[in-house]
Design a protein around this motif. Structure first.
Motif, PDB file in Angstrom:
ATOM      1  N   PRO A 192      -2.733   3.366  10.202  1.00  0.00           N
ATOM      2  CA  PRO A 192      -1.865   4.220   9.390  1.00  0.00           C
ATOM      3  C   PRO A 192      -2.523   5.570   9.095  1.00  0.00           C
ATOM      4  O   PRO A 192      -3.749   5.692   9.126  1.00  0.00           O
ATOM      5  CB  PRO A 192      -1.679   3.406   8.103  1.00  0.00           C
ATOM      6  N   GLN A 193      -1.727   6.558   8.849  1.00  0.00           N
ATOM      7  CA  GLN A 193      -2.236   7.877   8.480  1.00  0.00           C
ATOM      8  C   GLN A 193      -2.465   7.983   6.973  1.00  0.00           C
ATOM      9  O   GLN A 193      -3.253   8.801   6.512  1.00  0.00           O
ATOM     10  CB  GLN A 193      -1.235   8.958   8.920  1.00  0.00           C
ATOM     11  N   SER A 194      -1.766   7.149   6.237  1.00  0.00           N
ATOM     12  CA  SER A 194      -1.887   7.112   4.780  1.00  0.00           C
ATOM     13  C   SER A 194      -1.244   5.808   4.296  1.00  0.00           C
ATOM     14  O   SER A 194      -0.513   5.161   5.059  1.00  0.00           O
ATOM     15  CB  SER A 194      -1.195   8.333   4.150  1.00  0.00           C
ATOM     16  N   PRO A 195      -1.469   5.392   3.044  1.00  0.00           N
ATOM     17  CA  PRO A 195      -2.430   5.962   2.093  1.00  0.00           C
ATOM     18  C   PRO A 195      -3.873   5.711   2.540  1.00  0.00           C
ATOM     19  O   PRO A 195      -4.123   4.885   3.430  1.00  0.00           O
ATOM     20  CB  PRO A 195      -2.094   5.239   0.791  1.00  0.00           C
ATOM     21  N   SER A 196      -4.786   6.382   1.899  1.00  0.00           N
ATOM     22  CA  SER A 196      -6.178   6.353   2.324  1.00  0.00           C
ATOM     23  C   SER A 196      -6.768   4.945   2.342  1.00  0.00           C
ATOM     24  O   SER A 196      -7.530   4.579   3.236  1.00  0.00           O
ATOM     25  CB  SER A 196      -7.027   7.256   1.428  1.00  0.00           C
ATOM     26  N   LEU A 197      -6.425   4.123   1.337  1.00  0.00           N
ATOM     27  CA  LEU A 197      -6.975   2.767   1.288  1.00  0.00           C
ATOM     28  C   LEU A 197      -6.524   1.960   2.497  1.00  0.00           C
ATOM     29  O   LEU A 197      -7.312   1.204   3.068  1.00  0.00           O
ATOM     30  CB  LEU A 197      -6.552   2.062  -0.002  1.00  0.00           C
ATOM     31  N   ALA A 198      -5.272   2.121   2.908  1.00  0.00           N
ATOM     32  CA  ALA A 198      -4.772   1.394   4.076  1.00  0.00           C
ATOM     33  C   ALA A 198      -5.536   1.790   5.331  1.00  0.00           C
ATOM     34  O   ALA A 198      -5.819   0.956   6.194  1.00  0.00           O
ATOM     35  CB  ALA A 198      -3.282   1.655   4.256  1.00  0.00           C
ATOM     36  N   VAL A 199      -5.885   3.062   5.441  1.00  0.00           N
ATOM     37  CA  VAL A 199      -6.659   3.555   6.591  1.00  0.00           C
ATOM     38  C   VAL A 199      -8.023   2.856   6.636  1.00  0.00           C
ATOM     39  O   VAL A 199      -8.460   2.368   7.679  1.00  0.00           O
ATOM     40  CB  VAL A 199      -6.846   5.081   6.512  1.00  0.00           C
ATOM     41  N   VAL A 200      -8.682   2.787   5.488  1.00  0.00           N
ATOM     42  CA  VAL A 200     -10.014   2.189   5.414  1.00  0.00           C
ATOM     43  C   VAL A 200      -9.946   0.683   5.669  1.00  0.00           C
ATOM     44  O   VAL A 200     -10.771   0.133   6.423  1.00  0.00           O
ATOM     45  CB  VAL A 200     -10.664   2.480   4.043  1.00  0.00           C
ATOM     46  N   LEU A 201      -8.989  -0.006   5.076  1.00  0.00           N
ATOM     47  CA  LEU A 201      -8.862  -1.455   5.282  1.00  0.00           C
ATOM     48  C   LEU A 201      -8.631  -1.773   6.751  1.00  0.00           C
ATOM     49  O   LEU A 201      -9.192  -2.737   7.289  1.00  0.00           O
ATOM     50  CB  LEU A 201      -7.719  -2.016   4.435  1.00  0.00           C
ATOM     51  N   ASN A 202      -7.806  -0.981   7.408  1.00  0.00           N
ATOM     52  CA  ASN A 202      -7.538  -1.180   8.827  1.00  0.00           C
ATOM     53  C   ASN A 202      -8.821  -1.051   9.645  1.00  0.00           C
ATOM     54  O   ASN A 202      -9.106  -1.862  10.530  1.00  0.00           O
ATOM     55  CB  ASN A 202      -6.489  -0.174   9.302  1.00  0.00           C
ATOM     56  N   ASP A 258      -6.510  12.389  -4.483  1.00  0.00           N
ATOM     57  CA  ASP A 258      -5.432  12.873  -3.622  1.00  0.00           C
ATOM     58  C   ASP A 258      -5.955  13.810  -2.528  1.00  0.00           C
ATOM     59  O   ASP A 258      -5.183  14.514  -1.880  1.00  0.00           O
ATOM     60  CB  ASP A 258      -4.343  13.567  -4.443  1.00  0.00           C
ATOM     61  N   ARG A 259      -7.280  13.821  -2.305  1.00  0.00           N
ATOM     62  CA  ARG A 259      -7.844  14.641  -1.241  1.00  0.00           C
ATOM     63  C   ARG A 259      -7.324  14.167   0.118  1.00  0.00           C
ATOM     64  O   ARG A 259      -7.259  12.975   0.390  1.00  0.00           O
ATOM     65  CB  ARG A 259      -9.371  14.559  -1.236  1.00  0.00           C
ATOM     66  N   SER A 260      -6.967  15.093   0.976  1.00  0.00           N
ATOM     67  CA  SER A 260      -6.451  14.728   2.289  1.00  0.00           C
ATOM     68  C   SER A 260      -7.515  14.069   3.154  1.00  0.00           C
ATOM     69  O   SER A 260      -7.202  13.317   4.087  1.00  0.00           O
ATOM     70  CB  SER A 260      -5.898  15.962   3.003  1.00  0.00           C
ATOM     71  N   ASP A 261      -8.800  14.344   2.854  1.00  0.00           N
ATOM     72  CA  ASP A 261      -9.877  13.774   3.659  1.00  0.00           C
ATOM     73  C   ASP A 261     -10.584  12.618   2.948  1.00  0.00           C
ATOM     74  O   ASP A 261     -11.703  12.261   3.293  1.00  0.00           O
ATOM     75  CB  ASP A 261     -10.897  14.846   4.030  1.00  0.00           C
ATOM     76  N   ALA A 262      -9.917  12.008   1.969  1.00  0.00           N
ATOM     77  CA  ALA A 262     -10.564  10.943   1.194  1.00  0.00           C
ATOM     78  C   ALA A 262     -10.957   9.767   2.075  1.00  0.00           C
ATOM     79  O   ALA A 262     -12.055   9.209   1.936  1.00  0.00           O
ATOM     80  CB  ALA A 262      -9.634  10.479   0.072  1.00  0.00           C
TER      81      ALA A 262
END
Length: 361
Positions: A192-202, A258-262
Motif C-alpha cells: 500500500p502507499q498509505s497509511p504509513s503503518l500499513a506500509v511498514v507492516l507489509n 502526517d509526514r509524507s515520508d514517515a
C-alpha cells in the motif's frame, strides 16, 4: 463481498502442491566480464551500453548516487581490461582484478552445477508458495557492481559474486530470499502507499517470511557471507524483546505523524541494514509462530490478506505461542486498519479456509 471472499480462499490452497517454480542461474554475464579483465584488449563500448544487465544495474544504483552512471561503468570496464582500477573504484573492480582466477573457478563451478542450484532453490521456494502459483525467473551473476549482495527487477535477481565467493550455500540462500520477493508479488496484496503503518507492516511480513524461506541457520558449513548473515540473526535474537518494543514505538510515531515520508523514516530504522534490520527478525518470529500454531495453509492464506490481518492473527495466538507480545500502540494501529472486508479474509484463514464458512458471514 461473498464472491471475493470465496476467490480469496481458493487461492490459499495447499502450499507447493501445484506450484510451478523455475529459477535459472545465469553465469554468462559474469563469465564475459571476467574474460575481459586483464585481457589487455579493447572493450566493446556499444555492446556494454546495450547490455540489459548493465542498464538494469546502472538504473538501479543511480537512485542512490549521482556517480553511478553508464559512462563511469564503461570507463571502469575499460580500465579493468588493462588490469587497472579507477581511483574512485565504485564498481569494485580492484577486488575483481586481484581475485579474478578464483572468481573464474567459482563461476565455472556454479555454471556446471546450474541444474542442482535451480532445483534446490525451487524446492525452498515451493514450500512457502500457494498451490497454482507459476513463476519463472533468473538469477544473474554479476562481476563488477557497487553492491555487496544484490538487487532485483521484476522476476529477475542480480547477485554480486565477489561478496558470496566460496559460499555456495550462501549464494543459494541469497537467491532464494530475493526470488521469494518476486513470488510474493504474485500472491500477496500490492504494497500500500498509505497509511504509513500499513506500509511498514507489509514490509515486515515480506522480509520476515523471506528470512524463514532462506534460513541461514540450516546451513551445515556456512561460508563468509552466511556467517555474516548468521551474526546479524544472532544479534537480533538477543534483541528480540527490544525489537518488538521498537515496533511499538514506531507505531506510536506513525499514529501521530502526517509526514509524507514517515514510513520511509521507520523503514530506514527497522528494515534497512543500517541497524541490522531489526524488523526482519520480528517478521520472521511472527511467521514461525503462525506457521507452527496455525499451519502452513493458514500462514499463506494470511499472507494473501491485508497485513493487519496477519498481525491480528498473531496477536490472537496463545501467549505461549508468541515470540513476544505486540505492544499496545501496535495493537491499536492494527485494529484501526481493519475493515469488514479484511476481517472476513482473516476469519477465512483462521477457520481453515472453508468457502462455506466464509459465505455465511
Amino acid at each position: 463481498m461473498v464472491q471475493a471472499a470465496i476467490l480469496f480462499v481458493a487461492l490459499a490452497a495447499t502450499p507447493g502442491a501445484d506450484a510451478n517454480i523455475a529459477v535459472r542461474v545465469d553465469t554468462e554475464f559474469a563469465r564475459d566480464v571476467l574474460a575481459e579483465v586483464c585481457s589487455n584488449q579493447g572493450i566493446d563500448d556499444a555492446a556494454i551500453r546495450r547490455s540489459a544487465v548493465v542498464n538494469t544495474m546502472v538504473d538501479h544504483f543511480a537512485q542512490f548516487r549521482d556517480d553511478f552512471t553508464m559512462d563511469a561503468y564503461v570507463e571502469a570496464r575499460r580500465l579493468a581490461a588493462e588490469c587497472k582500477s579507477a581511483s574512485k573504484d565504485i564498481f569494485r573492480f580492484a577486488q575483481v582484478i586481484e581475485e579474478r582466477e578464483s572468481l573464474a573457478r567459482e563461476i565455472k563451478t556454479i555454471h556446471n552445477s546450474q541444474a542442482g542450484y535451480s532445483s534446490a532453490i525451487a524446492g525452498m521456494l515451493s514450500d512457502y508458495t500457494p498451490a497454482g502459483v507459476k513463476f519463472s525467473g533468473a538469477a544473474t551473476l554479476v562481476i563488477g557492481s557497487p553492491s555487496c549482495g544484490g538487487w532485483s527487477k521484476a522476476a529477475d535477481f542480480y547477485v554480486d559474486v565477489p561478496c558470496v565467493k566460496s559460499d555456495e550455500a550462501g549464494l543459494q540462500y541469497l537467491i532464494a530470499h530475493e526470488t521469494y520477493h518476486a513470488i510474493q508479488n504474485l500472491f500477496m496484496p500490492e504494497t500500500p502507499q498509505s497509511p504509513s503503518l500499513a506500509v511498514v507492516l507489509n514490509g515486515i511480513i515480506r522480509e520476515g517470511s523471506a528470512m524463514v524461506v532462506a534460513d541461514h541457520s540450516t546451513i551445515e558449513k556456512p561460508g563468509a557471507y552466511s556467517e555474516h548473515s548468521l551474526r546479524i540473526a544472532r544479534t537480533n535474537k538477543r534483541r528480540m524483546k527490544a525489537n518488538f518494543e521498537l515496533l511499538d514505538v514506531s507505531a506510536f510515531y506513525l499514529a501521530g505523524n502526517d509526514r509524507s515520508d514517515a514510513a520511509r523514516v521507520i523503514d530506514t530504522i527497522g528494515l534497512s541494514g543500517f541497524y541490522d534490520s531489526p524488523f526482519y527478525s520480528v517478521g520472521a518470529a511472527m511467521t514461525r509462530s503462525i506457521d507452527s500454531h496455525l499451519g502452513r495453509e493458514a500462514l499463506l492464506c494470511l499472507m494473501q490478506a491485508p497485513a493487519q490481518e496477519f498481525f491480528a492473527a498473531y496477536a490472537s495466538l496463545p501467549e505461549s505461542e508468541q515470540a513476544f507480545r505486540l505492544g499496545p500502540h501496535t495493537l491499536a494501529g492494527v485494529q484501526g486498519l481493519r475493515s469488514d472486508a479484511s476481517r472476513t479474509q482473516g476469519h477465512a484463514c483462521l477457520s481453515g479456509g472453508n468457502p462455506d464458512q466464509v459465505a455465511t458471514e
